[in-house]
Design a protein around this motif. Structure first.
Motif, PDB file in Angstrom:
ATOM      1  N   VAL A  12      62.410  64.986  15.945  1.00  0.00           N
ATOM      2  CA  VAL A  12      62.164  65.303  17.386  1.00  0.00           C
ATOM      3  C   VAL A  12      63.484  65.829  17.813  1.00  0.00           C
ATOM      4  N   PRO A  13      64.028  66.967  18.064  1.00  0.00           N
ATOM      5  CA  PRO A  13      65.179  67.587  18.519  1.00  0.00           C
ATOM      6  C   PRO A  13      65.345  66.996  19.961  1.00  0.00           C
ATOM      7  N   ASP A  14      64.262  67.116  20.656  1.00  0.00           N
ATOM      8  CA  ASP A  14      64.400  66.846  22.051  1.00  0.00           C
ATOM      9  C   ASP A  14      64.785  65.577  22.451  1.00  0.00           C
ATOM     10  N   ALA A  15      64.326  64.381  21.497  1.00  0.00           N
ATOM     11  CA  ALA A  15      64.657  63.141  21.731  1.00  0.00           C
ATOM     12  C   ALA A  15      66.277  62.919  21.610  1.00  0.00           C
TER      13      ALA A  15
END
Length: 68
Positions: A12-15
């Protein structure tokens, strides 16, 4: 010889991005720069492979120089 992985390795890159931004929230510019330096040293120690770290430093420097 180990090779630097430049492909996204996050589920989850956005996390990760949100966590990074949150860690810098309410810091002065000097504190933020010091935190970045501490983070680089901690992660470099965790990696422990000078070849990979050198590749990362070179790549990071190129990315900054390209913006100028």
């Amino acid at each position: 010889m180990s090779q630097l992985n430049t492909q996204s390795n996050f589920n989850v890159p956005d996390a990760f991005y949100e966590r990074l931004i949150s860690a810098h929230r309410d810091l002065t510019t000097n504190e933020s720069n010091a935190m970045n330096a501490a983070l680089v040293l901690l992660l470099s120690n965790h990696i422990g492979d000078l070849n990979v770290i050198s590749q990362a430093l070179d790549e990071a420097r190129r990315s900054v120089m390209a913006e100028a």
